[in-house]
Structures are given as C-alpha cells and as structure tokens.
Design a protein around this motif. Structure first.
Motif, short mmCIF file in Angstrom:
data_model
loop_
_atom_site.label_atom_id
_atom_site.label_comp_id
_atom_site.label_asym_id
_atom_site.label_seq_id
_atom_site.Cartn_x
_atom_site.Cartn_y
_atom_site.Cartn_z
N SER A 1 -8.49 -8.44 -8.16
CA SER A 1 -9.56 -8.64 -7.30
C SER A 1 -8.72 -9.50 -6.33
O SER A 1 -8.71 -9.50 -4.85
CB SER A 1 -10.26 -9.73 -7.56
N ALA A 2 -7.49 -10.87 -6.95
CA ALA A 2 -6.42 -11.19 -5.82
C ALA A 2 -5.97 -12.25 -6.33
O ALA A 2 -5.60 -12.82 -7.73
CB ALA A 2 -7.71 -12.56 -5.45
N PHE B 1 -7.47 2.98 -2.80
CA PHE B 1 -8.61 1.40 -3.31
C PHE B 1 -7.70 0.77 -1.91
O PHE B 1 -6.85 1.43 -0.93
CB PHE B 1 -8.22 0.21 -4.54
N ASP B 2 -7.65 -0.17 -1.29
CA ASP B 2 -7.45 -0.69 -0.12
C ASP B 2 -7.13 -2.70 -0.26
O ASP B 2 -8.00 -2.60 -1.31
CB ASP B 2 -8.71 -0.48 1.45
N PHE B 3 -6.46 -3.14 0.39
CA PHE B 3 -6.60 -4.40 0.68
C PHE B 3 -5.65 -5.46 1.82
O PHE B 3 -5.85 -4.26 2.06
CB PHE B 3 -5.06 -4.84 -0.75
N TYR B 4 -5.71 -6.43 1.91
CA TYR B 4 -5.26 -7.71 3.26
C TYR B 4 -5.05 -8.15 2.01
O TYR B 4 -4.92 -9.20 1.11
CB TYR B 4 -6.28 -7.41 3.92
N ILE C 1 -3.61 -11.78 -1.86
CA ILE C 1 -3.65 -10.49 -1.90
C ILE C 1 -4.73 -9.85 -2.40
O ILE C 1 -5.27 -10.27 -3.24
CB ILE C 1 -2.50 -9.61 -2.27
N HIS C 2 -5.81 -9.84 -1.63
CA HIS C 2 -6.93 -9.19 -1.93
C HIS C 2 -7.22 -7.86 -2.04
O HIS C 2 -7.07 -7.16 -0.60
CB HIS C 2 -8.19 -10.61 -0.73
N VAL C 3 -7.74 -7.86 -3.24
CA VAL C 3 -7.61 -6.24 -3.18
C VAL C 3 -9.53 -5.88 -3.02
O VAL C 3 -10.35 -6.31 -3.89
CB VAL C 3 -7.37 -5.63 -4.95
#
Length: 695
Positions: free
Chosen positions: A607-608, A651-654, A660-662
C-alpha cells in the motif's frame, strides 16, 4: 324432365362451365386465389392476359396482376404499400364477368359442341340400359372427362413463346422452385467442369426461374422472399451448378428480367462476388470491371430514384464485398515479382481502378446523401424509428440508401484500419452507439466486423478498457449463438474472427490487466486458448516479445498500401510493407511497456513503499525507476473519443516525499450474478443426479 335435359342442366350447373351467372363456388375460388396466390389447376384467374382453364395462368394472369402477397412468413411481412404492378395490362379486364369470356371461348367451337352432344347421348343410352359398358356414377365425373375447349386466339398467342417477353411463373410457385433440377437439359460445363469450357450465354432452366422470381420479388418489395432466395437459393445453385465456373453473363439473363438496368447491376454484383469466392486468380481486367459495376450501382443509388427494398444482409454484403475487393486489388497489384508482361500491361491499362480516393469518396457520399448521421441523432430524441424498424421503410419507400449509408460508416472504419488511420476510423463510426442494439447487430457479419475493427483501433490507440469491454461482449455473444449459424456460408469466417478476437483480448489483458471486465465463460475460453502465451507476455524477455509478435501477426487485419506501383523501377513485392510497419510500431509500444509488468506486480503487494526500496527490488537506480513510473502513468492513460484523458489502469498511485502510495481501484463487478449462475449449475447437477438409478 328427360335424361338429356338433366344432363344439359348438370353441365350448366357445373361451376367450371357456367356461362351467365356467377356462383358462390366461383367467387370463393377467385377470393382464395386473390388472398393466398394458391391458384388451382382448374381455377379461373383474373386480371392478366385472359383466362386459363385446366392449366396454369398465362403471363400475369392473376387477381390484381402481379400484386404482392399479403401473407406473413415466419414473422416477416412483405414490405411496402400496394402499388400498380408493372405487368398489369393498360386496359384491365378485372371487372368483366368471367363466365362471359369462358362462354365466348366455348360457344364458337363446333367440335366442343359435338363431343358434348356425344356425352349426352351416352348418358341417355346408359339410362335406358343400352350402353352398360360405361358405368356412370355421377355427372361430375363425366364432366371431368370432357375435352378442353379450344383456346381463344389470345390464349393461343400467349402460349406462343416470345423471346422478348419476361417469363413469369405462376404466383403460387414458391421461392424454392428455382432450386429444382434442370430436367433433360444437355450436360453443360456449369456442373463443375473445366473453366475453359464455360459458356457465358448458356442459362440453365433453374437459373432462368431464379432470375424471374428474384426480379419479381424485388419489384414487389417482398423482402422475405428476396432474402430467402439470396441466402438460400443463390448459394445452393452456386454449389450445384457453378462450383468451379462463373454464373451466366448478365447479357444472357437480361431477357428474363425485362433488361432492367438496376436489376442487372445487382446481378453483376452477385456475379463478381461469386467469381472472387470461387475462381482464382482473377485478372486485373475482371477486377476493373467489378469496380466499374460498383461505380454504376452506387451512382444509381446516389443520383437516381431507387424504389426497392433489399434485405439488410444483402446490403451489408454489398459494402463488405466492396471493401474486400478494394483490399484484394491492393494486395494483387503489390505482388509484382512474378507477374507476366500481359498482367503488367493490364495494371497500366487499369491504373484508375480501385483508387483509394474513389473508394473513400463513394462510401462517404453514401453516408452524406443518406443523412444517416442526422437520422440517428433524431432517433435519440424520439423523432425517428430507424433502429426500431431495422432500417426498413414500412410506408412504401426504399431502405437502400439509408441502410447503405449506415453500413458505409462501418466500411469506412474498416478501410481506415487497413490504412493505419485509427483515429479517423473511430471518428467515422461515432454516430453509431455501440452500447445499445442497432442495425449493425441484425446481421452477424456486420456485428462481428464492427466490433473487431473497433476493438483493434482502440488497442492501437492504447484505449485498452474500451477494447476489452467490446471484445468481451462480442465473444460472449458468439459463444452463445454460434451454433445457430453453422449452416451459414459465413460460419468459417465467424470462427476465424472469433479466434482472432481472443488473441487480441489476450494482448489487451497482458498490456493492461482488467480481469474484472471479463465474463467468466469468456475468461475460461481465453485461458484454454492462450494461458501459456499470456504467462510469457507478463515477463520482459525475448519470449514475451516473440509471443506478442505471434499473436499480433495472427489477429491483425491485412494492411494495405494504397499507392499504385511504379512499374518503371525493378519489380519487387511490397504487399507486406504496411503490415511490417504496423507490427514494428506495435512491438515498439510493447517494448516500452515491458518493464511496467514488473512494477505492477510489486506495487500490488504494498500500500506504500519507498522509491529506494522499490529500486533495490527492481535492481536499478532511483532515477531510472522514476522514469519508469512516469512511463506507467503515461501509458495507462489515453484520450477517449470525447477528448478527455482517462485512465485504463486497474490501480493508481501517487508519490509523496519519495514514498509511493498505492490506491487500488474498487471492483464494480456484481457478485450476485456469479452466485446465481453457480446456484443454477448446482440445481442442474442435482436434477441430473436424481435421474440416475442405482442398483
């Protein structure tokens, strides 16, 4: 009353020989013939060239001339309003008393009177016991043996064959009559003999009947019968008589359709389509003649007044064959290496045939002239009923221009895909809403071709979600209904496109996993066919690269190079140049995305995660990892048909402060349908087990 008087009275009372007063039986017979077109062998038929007693009616000799049948067969009624028939005589005799004309035909025959007098004498002799050798049970049986009255001059003239007259069959003859054997006709090369023995002027009897029926049904706008003859009779006659040879020439069949110009254009269209399918190789001259025929046919539709209704299947096949022959000609003229001097000379002579601008202009002209885009737009507002009527005109008009314009949009999509212009192809298809049923779904060939090219164009433009959705829907449709098309001549093509779309779906899911969009049955079929290749394509090595190459080469359209060859230079084959270019661009795109599958597999576990840690796992430096992450963002987004940027990732991430946060997208797949299907399967299993009897 004496026996002789009784005999005369019995003859006068028989409905066939009534001379003055019509009886209920005569009127019922005429009414039956008027409603059902089921003429009796000894019936009286009205409205044509006189009367026929004891035999088939003469040309057009039916109630109302050649009026259209009002019956409904298999739920499909005849299309169009009743109109004056082209074969109805100028001076109709419909209101004349039928018995008067029969009386005129019989009263002038002395032979008929004499033989009738002999019968009356036999009746009297039998009553007195003088002639026991000829028992008489009823006067109706004796009347049945009366000699037929001599034909009137008009009937005799009608019985004389006229080479300039269209041979119309009796109305009660059904559409299956054209599929009969040719009787005692001498053997001809049409039965599958050598092509060099082909005689274009020989017309078998079954072909004559086929042409006469087809011409009449087209004039009558009887769409059901036209479709029966087009899909059934034409194929059966081709298989039986013209398996390895062409059909008779249009000039040979012209006498059987009144030399009608538009009908002969339609016949030639079928002639060349049969030649493309059964005969090979075709010369440039034949291909050019087919092009000229399409130009003439489309010019009549665009600039003339076409008052006919044709089945949607025929109109789709017309557009589909037009595009196919253009594609075939481009491939033919691109293979120069082994061509003879005569073939090269024909290419120079017919250099204007199947010009890409001419092909595109005709299809675009059909779209614009038909106003089909405006019709579909008004249909959304409830002002039109184009889709509700399957494109047919129930007010007596013509459906040809509108439906040809509709299918031309699909033809434009196909041509632009062959040229590699995917954006323009999708733009041409924009007026058709693929999210609901339309005229394109009526014909299975149109349905499959539309979704195949639409999905391929979206795949090449990285709109993987749109391509996956449409492939899933059409593959599920084929899976459910393909057994109903096993006898269709298009069945092999349906299976081929089915396999190609499974390959394209495997590519889509490998580049952009969207398993939540796939139906369970389609997913099962996909795993059976391409599970090993999809596993390879998830990696980023040479085997994955080769798997993409193999699937794309199998499933892609046959790309074309539309430019004519330069014959002054050394002759080389360039028919594969367009395909190699598209394959190169696709594999270049795949190569850019090969590292994305590794990043996707890692990000789904966290998740991160920090960039440094992920770079260590990926065995690369942080700068390269940031570049790959930006590539993932770019490749998983595309511009849709409305100009908006949409994401196709599962899925996306930033990234925030090197972390990196998923954000995994939530599945919208309804789980209730899955459980309902499993419950139904379980109940079916229980029902089967209850039928089993154990010893």
């Amino acid at each position: 009353m004496t026996i002789e008087q009784q005999g005369e009275q019995s003859i006068r009372d028989d409905p066939i020989h009534l001379c003055n007063k019509p009886t209920t039986r005569v009127r019922n017979l005429a009414t039956t013939d008027r409603g059902n077109h089921m003429g009796q062998s000894a019936g009286v038929q009205e409205g044509g060239h006189g009367w026929s007693v004891g035999g088939a009616a003469s040309d057009g000799a039916e109630v109302g001339g050649c009026g259209r049948s009002n019956k409904t067969s298999t739920g499909v009624a005849s299309i169009g309003r009743r109109r004056p028939c082209p074969w109805t005589p100028e001076k109709s005799t419909r209101n004349n008393d039928p018995t008067r004309r029969i009386a005129a035909a019989t009263s002038d025959s002395h032979t008929y009177r004499a033989e009738r007098g002999e019968l009356l004498e036999n009746l009297a002799a039998h009553a007195s016991g003088e002639n026991p050798e000829h028992p008489v049970t009823s006067h109706n049986q004796q009347i049945a043996h009366l000699p037929k009255p001599p034909p009137t001059p008009h009937a005799a003239a009608a019985a004389t064959p006229n080479p300039n007259q269209t041979l119309l069959p009796p109305r009660h003859t059904m559409a299956s009559a054209y599929d009969r054997e040719d009787g005692l006709a001498p053997p001809q090369p049409h039965g599958g003999g050598p092509a060099d023995a082909y005689d274009p002027n020989y017309v078998p009897d079954s072909v004559k009947t086929f042409v006469v029926h087809l011409y009449r049904h087209i004039r009558d706008k009887n769409v059901f019968e036209i479709n029966q003859m087009y899909e059934g009779g034409f194929q059966r006659l081709s298989d039986r008589l013209f398996r390895d040879s062409p059909w008779p020439s249009a000039e040979a069949v012209a006498p059987y359709c009144d030399g009608d110009h538009v009908f002969l254009l339609l016949y030639r269209e079928l002639w060349y389509r049969h030649a493309y399918a059964r005969l090979s190789p075709l010369t440039a001259s034949h291909r050019s003649e087919s092009w000229s025929n399409y130009c003439d046919l489309f010019s009549v539709v665009l600039h003339g007044v076409v008052n006919m209704q044709l089945p949607n299947q025929w109109l789709w096949d017309m557009v589909d064959e037009f595009v196919y022959q253009f594609q075939s000609f481009c491939q033919y003229r691109a293979k120069l290496k082994n061509k003879t001097e005569d073939e090269l000379q024909q290419l120079k002579q017919f250099d204007k045939a199947w010009n890409v601008y001419g092909v595109l202009n005709y299809l675009q002209a059909l779209v614009e002239k038909s106003d089909i885009a405006q019709i579909l737009e008004r249909e959304k507002e409830g002002l039109e009923q184009f889709t509700a009527t399957d494109g047919y005109d129930y007010e007596g008009g013509s459906n040809v221009l509108k439906v040809l314009g509709y299918y031309s949009m699909i033809g434009l999509l196909r041509i632009h895909c062959l040229l590699g212009d995917y954006h323009t192809g999708l733009k041409c298809l924009a007026p058709i809403n693929l999210n609901q049923q339309g005229v394109y779904t009526i014909v299975i060939g149109s349905h499959i071709s539309t979704i195949y090219h639409y999905g391929f164009a979206n795949l090449m433009m990285r709109r993987y979600v749109d391509a996956t959705k449409e492939f899933n829907k059409i593959l599920l449709y084929i899976l459910k209904y393909k057994q109903y098309h096993q006898k269709s001549p298009q069945y092999d093509q349906i299976l081929k496109k089915n396999e190609q779309m499974y390959a394209l779906l495997a590519i889509c899911l490998s580049l952009c996993p969207q398993n939540k969009l796939i139906d369970e049955n389609v997913s099962t079929q996909l795993k059976e066919k391409y599970n090993d290749k999809m596993t390879k394509m998830q990696r980023f090595d040479d085997e994955a690269y080769a798997a993409y190459d193999e699937l794309f080469s199998y499933a892609c359209p046959k790309f074309i190079t539309p430019s004519p060859p330069v014959l002054d230079q050394p002759l080389t084959n360039y028919n594969q140049d367009a395909y190699r270019l598209q394959l190169k661009l696709f594999l270049y795109e795949v190569k850019q995305q090969q590292l994305l599958s590794g990043i996707r597999s890692y990000l789904k576990l966290y998740s991160a995660i920090t960039i440094a840690k992920l770079a260590q796992y990926m065995e690369m430096d942080e700068a390269t990892l940031r570049s790959i992450l930006l590539t993932y963002k770019h490749k998983m987004h595309a511009v849709d048909s409305n100009g908006k940027i949409v994401s196709s990732a599962d899925f996306d991430f930033y990234i925030n402060e090197d972390v990196i946060h998923v954000v995994e997208s939530k599945s919208n797949k309804p789980q209730g349908d899955y459980f309902l299907r499993q419950i139904l399967k379980f109940e079916e299993t229980i029902a089967e087990l209850e039928k089993v009897q154990f010893d």
